[in-house]
Design an enzyme around this catalytic site. Structure first.
Site, PDB file in Angstrom:
ATOM      1  N   VAL A 188       0.823  -1.382   0.144  1.00 32.69           N
ATOM      2  CA  VAL A 188       0.272  -0.341   0.445  1.00 32.69           C
ATOM      3  C   VAL A 188       1.287   1.455  -0.020  1.00 32.69           C
ATOM      4  CG1 VAL A 188      -1.660   1.146   1.136  1.00 32.69           C
ATOM      5  CG2 VAL A 188      -2.018  -0.820   1.232  1.00 32.69           C
TER       6      VAL A 188
ATOM      7  N   CYS B 275      -4.023  -9.385   3.941  1.00 36.89           N
ATOM      8  CA  CYS B 275      -3.215  -7.979   5.153  1.00 36.89           C
ATOM      9  C   CYS B 275      -4.189  -8.617   6.069  1.00 36.89           C
ATOM     10  CB  CYS B 275      -4.156  -6.838   4.066  1.00 36.89           C
ATOM     11  SG  CYS B 275      -4.088  -5.113   4.963  1.00 36.89           S
TER      12      CYS B 275
ATOM     13  N   LYS C 218      -3.640 -13.861  -2.904  1.00 38.85           N
ATOM     14  CA  LYS C 218      -2.500 -13.972  -2.064  1.00 38.85           C
ATOM     15  C   LYS C 218      -3.087 -14.361  -0.595  1.00 38.85           C
ATOM     16  CE  LYS C 218       1.509 -11.127  -0.605  1.00 38.85           C
ATOM     17  NZ  LYS C 218       1.371 -10.856   1.139  1.00 38.85           N
TER      18      LYS C 218
ATOM     19  N   GLY D 257       7.869 -14.203   3.354  1.00 37.56           N
ATOM     20  CA  GLY D 257       8.652 -14.236   4.468  1.00 37.56           C
ATOM     21  C   GLY D 257      10.343 -15.057   4.370  1.00 37.56           C
TER      22      GLY D 257
END
Length: 484
Positions: A25, A108, A147, A209
């Site tokens: 974002v 998110c 995702k 990650g």
């Protein structure tokens, strides 16, 4: 042309991309994507777009996608957050001609996603997700991707991924953390979960990650068997991560600022990128950190960047032979390198707290804030301290408020009934009394209304002290006076 699916989509449309820049974002805008592509990134995502806003607002579409159309910026995947199948598909239809796939954000974990009911907070609503992906897969001319974040249980995560594949998802990005793992609680992402998903599905899988350098990318692919690896924070601190280089910070910053000159974006995006790139250096030059935060123009940001470069070059010139990086960094602070986010215990130790798990607060221990030391206060409290040097945040020095006789809330200091305003208003109305402390003038207004009424009739008004002294027929007048 027929819509490509699965492996064929990854191999032909996405050109077998292994190195992927995550959707971020306000951070993965066109200028940053182009910089990343110059330095090894093979696939980029747009920042997360809000499907509802994208559908109704033409300016939002132009600013976030249509105005950023660029032939060098492909392959590109547009990511949306949504919780309504029709809205998601209608927004995707408006975006599909500008990208190679549409991604549904199911990862998110932030509070704004919880309030908006999207992202990782949809991961328990499998019926809704099936309907969204089925409809998108049917209506769109480009593939639909997802995702996700994992569940603590590997088996449930695998079933979740298989459900998405069955609904029509053509590529899956798995962030190996749960939705609770964020900020100081992020911890280490589970590659074990990612590996289990990769083995259980027949569509391409990207891992997300634990990526801080190119060797992490290679190790992740080797251990999990994924098709590609996505990087977010690692890419922000070192856009040359996928090249396996650690360049000088000012080289990357200057190159990014040149691209911004050609492809403008909001100043807040640029400032945020420089805060990430110069993160370690700004710990050394705190004054320039403040200047970067306050600057209002792109030229101002360029000037701060130039000053940071000069400071670092001067430091390099004065460097002693054999001198090593400080603060435990692998490289000197002017070299692009990852930022290791401290966990809650490490953060607690940094701030001098006891380290007990239940006593941990997000950024500092409560006892340290209460101490009143400006070094330990939050930035907001430090600003208050600058405005009023005598201000103390010690709770023992705070004034003790007397309680309302009726409800226990703080009473008004000048209330004639020793009550809070709410209780005082009820009593003053009931007894037709005044309370100057709370600005309640029921008795005064009532007397004025009676005086006016009798003056119209030519009669001397009677003395009124309490409601019982008035005539019963004048109750309505009292209520009007109270309302006024």
């Amino acid at each position: 042309m027929p819509k490509l699916r699965g492996e064929a989509f990854w191999r032909e449309t996405l050109r077998s991309a292994h190195y992927v820049v995550a959707p971020m974002v306000d951070q993965s805008e066109l200028a940053w994507r182009l910089l990343s592509r110059r330095h090894g990134a093979q696939l980029c995502y747009t920042p997360m777009l809000h499907a509802q806003v994208f559908l109704r607002d033409a300016n939002y579409r132009r600013e976030n996608l249509y105005g950023e159309a660029c032939p060098e910026d492909r392959p590109l995947i547009v990511q949306f957050c949504a919780n309504d199948p029709e809205v998601f598909v209608q927004a995707a239809l408006l975006a599909q001609d500008y990208c190679d796939a549409i991604d549904l954000n199911l990862g998110c974990p932030q509070m704004i996603a919880k309030r908006g009911h999207y992202g990782a907070f949809l991961q328990e609503e499998w019926d809704l997700l099936q309907r969204m992906i089925l409809l998108a897969n049917e209506k769109l001319s480009v593939p639909i991707t997802c995702k996700i974040r994992v569940f603590p249980d590997i088996d449930k995560t695998v079933k979740y991924a298989q459900m998405l594949e069955k609904a029509g998802c053509q590529l899956l990005t798995v962030h190996g953390r749960t939705k609770e793992q964020k900020g100081p609680l992020a911890g280490v992402a589970s590659w074990e979960h990612i590996q289990a998903v990769r083995k259980a599905v027949n569509i391409p899988v990207f891992a997300n990650g634990n990526i801080q350098c190119l060797s992490d990318v290679e190790e992740c692919i080797r251990k999990t068997g994924v098709h590609g690896v996505m990087s977010a924070e690692g890419n922000l601190h070192n856009p040359a991560l996928f090249e396996g280089r650690n360049p000088l910070v000012w080289e990357m910053a200057e190159e990014y600022l040149e691209i911004v000159q050609k492809y403008p974006c909001p100043l807040s995006y640029v400032r945020a990128h420089l805060f990430k790139l110069w993160h370690h250096t700004l710990q050394v030059y705190q004054q320039l950190r403040e200047e970067l935060a306050k600057v209002k123009t792109l030229q101002g940001i360029v000037d701060v960047n130039r000053e940071l470069k000069l400071r670092c070059q001067e430091e390099i010139a004065n460097q002693k032979e054999g001198e090593k990086p400080k603060e435990g960094l692998p490289f000197f602070h002017w070299i692009c390198q990852p930022y290791i986010r401290p966990g809650p215990k490490e953060r607690c130790r940094e701030n001098g707290a006891s380290g007990t798990e239940k006593g941990v607060r997000g950024k500092r221990a409560l006892e340290e804030e209460e101490d009143g030391s400006s070094e330990l206060l939050s930035k907001n409290k430090q600003k208050k301290k600058l405005r009023n040097p005598n201000k103390s945040f010690d709770p023992s020095l705070k004034p003790k408020y007397a309680k309302c006789d009726q409800c226990g809330n703080p009473k008004g200091n000048k209330c004639v009934f020793n009550m809070c305003r709410g209780c005082c208003k009820k009593r003053a109305f009931k007894e037709t009394a005044d309370c100057p402390g709370h600005g309640l003038l029921f008795k005064t207004k009532y007397e004025k209304s009676l005086s006016w009424q009798h003056s119209q009739r030519g009669i001397q008004p009677p003395e009124i002290s309490q409601r019982g002294d008035a005539e019963v027929g004048e109750t309505a007048m009292l209520r009007e006076a109270g309302d006024s």
